[in-house]
Scaffold this motif. Structure first.
Motif, PDB file in Angstrom:
ATOM      1  N   MET A  14      28.132  35.723  39.196  1.00  0.00           N
ATOM      2  CA  MET A  14      28.859  35.957  40.430  1.00  0.00           C
ATOM      3  C   MET A  14      30.297  35.462  40.316  1.00  0.00           C
ATOM      4  SD  MET A  14      28.345  37.444  43.157  1.00  0.00           S
ATOM      5  CE  MET A  14      27.881  37.492  44.824  1.00  0.00           C
ATOM      6  N   GLU A  15      30.542  34.517  39.454  1.00  0.00           N
ATOM      7  CA  GLU A  15      31.881  33.966  39.318  1.00  0.00           C
ATOM      8  C   GLU A  15      32.854  35.019  38.794  1.00  0.00           C
ATOM      9  OE1 GLU A  15      34.072  30.644  36.615  1.00  0.00           O
ATOM     10  OE2 GLU A  15      32.134  30.103  37.482  1.00  0.00           O
ATOM     11  N   LEU A  16      32.393  35.876  37.906  1.00  0.00           N
ATOM     12  CA  LEU A  16      33.252  36.933  37.367  1.00  0.00           C
ATOM     13  C   LEU A  16      33.616  37.937  38.451  1.00  0.00           C
ATOM     14  CD1 LEU A  16      34.606  38.099  34.866  1.00  0.00           C
ATOM     15  CD2 LEU A  16      32.510  39.370  34.421  1.00  0.00           C
ATOM     16  N   ALA A  17      32.691  38.260  39.315  1.00  0.00           N
ATOM     17  CA  ALA A  17      32.971  39.188  40.418  1.00  0.00           C
ATOM     18  C   ALA A  17      33.968  38.581  41.397  1.00  0.00           C
ATOM     19  CB  ALA A  17      31.687  39.556  41.133  1.00  0.00           C
ATOM     20  N   ASP A  18      33.843  37.289  41.671  1.00  0.00           N
ATOM     21  CA  ASP A  18      34.787  36.616  42.561  1.00  0.00           C
ATOM     22  C   ASP A  18      36.186  36.616  41.970  1.00  0.00           C
ATOM     23  OD1 ASP A  18      32.764  36.109  44.335  1.00  0.00           O
ATOM     24  OD2 ASP A  18      32.422  34.048  43.651  1.00  0.00           O
ATOM     25  N   ARG A  19      36.281  36.388  40.669  1.00  0.00           N
ATOM     26  CA  ARG A  19      37.590  36.414  40.019  1.00  0.00           C
ATOM     27  C   ARG A  19      38.193  37.812  40.049  1.00  0.00           C
ATOM     28  NH1 ARG A  19      37.684  32.650  34.640  1.00  0.00           N
ATOM     29  NH2 ARG A  19      37.192  30.708  35.699  1.00  0.00           N
ATOM     30  N   VAL A  35      37.635  40.187  42.296  1.00  0.00           N
ATOM     31  CA  VAL A  35      38.071  40.464  43.662  1.00  0.00           C
ATOM     32  C   VAL A  35      39.348  39.696  43.970  1.00  0.00           C
ATOM     33  CG1 VAL A  35      37.476  40.161  46.094  1.00  0.00           C
ATOM     34  CG2 VAL A  35      35.788  41.063  44.508  1.00  0.00           C
ATOM     35  N   GLY A  36      39.423  38.461  43.565  1.00  0.00           N
ATOM     36  CA  GLY A  36      40.627  37.658  43.771  1.00  0.00           C
ATOM     37  C   GLY A  36      41.829  38.241  43.060  1.00  0.00           C
ATOM     38  N   PHE A  37      41.628  38.694  41.827  1.00  0.00           N
ATOM     39  CA  PHE A  37      42.712  39.313  41.086  1.00  0.00           C
ATOM     40  C   PHE A  37      43.164  40.596  41.760  1.00  0.00           C
ATOM     41  CE2 PHE A  37      44.174  42.302  37.818  1.00  0.00           C
ATOM     42  CZ  PHE A  37      45.288  41.609  37.360  1.00  0.00           C
ATOM     43  N   LEU A  38      42.210  41.399  42.215  1.00  0.00           N
ATOM     44  CA  LEU A  38      42.540  42.657  42.877  1.00  0.00           C
ATOM     45  C   LEU A  38      43.320  42.412  44.171  1.00  0.00           C
ATOM     46  CD1 LEU A  38      42.176  45.751  42.853  1.00  0.00           C
ATOM     47  CD2 LEU A  38      40.126  45.395  44.221  1.00  0.00           C
ATOM     48  N   LEU A  39      42.873  41.460  44.978  1.00  0.00           N
ATOM     49  CA  LEU A  39      43.576  41.134  46.214  1.00  0.00           C
ATOM     50  C   LEU A  39      44.972  40.591  45.938  1.00  0.00           C
ATOM     51  CD1 LEU A  39      40.732  39.577  48.381  1.00  0.00           C
ATOM     52  CD2 LEU A  39      41.842  41.794  48.670  1.00  0.00           C
ATOM     53  N   SER A  40      45.107  39.762  44.913  1.00  0.00           N
ATOM     54  CA  SER A  40      46.425  39.245  44.541  1.00  0.00           C
ATOM     55  C   SER A  40      47.350  40.367  44.078  1.00  0.00           C
ATOM     56  CB  SER A  40      46.299  38.204  43.435  1.00  0.00           C
ATOM     57  OG  SER A  40      45.566  37.104  43.881  1.00  0.00           O
TER      58      SER A  40
END
Length: 80
Positions: free
Chosen positions: A1-6, A8-13
């Motif tokens: 799940m940590e990879l998915a969070d990263r 999503v965070g990268f995409l939002l940034s």
């Protein structure tokens, strides 16, 4: 799940940085470019530079007020 969070965070940034760069160029730099330049084809008219953020702010404020109102009504029903 940590990879998915990263991801999503990268995409939002990336999206936020892209919007910030577009808006900054549109509002600050574009007025100093000649109006017959081809770059003006990629941007909306200058009136929208104020209209879009104001409308987005009004919508956000209305949604926030509605949320607060629903929470207050819900908590009032629990007390009764």
């Amino acid at each position: 799940m940590e990879l998915a969070d990263r991801a999503v965070g990268f995409l939002l940034s990336f999206i936020s940085l892209s919007i910030f760069t577009y808006y900054t160029f549109w509002v600050i730099i574009l007025p100093f470019v000649d109006s017959d330049n081809f770059i003006h084809n990629y941007f909306l008219p200058q009136e929208y530079a104020i209209l879009i953020p104001v409308c987005a702010g009004v919508v956000l404020l209305c949604l926030l007020c509605m949320f607060i109102g629903f929470v207050m009504l819900k908590s009032k029903k629990k007390m009764a």
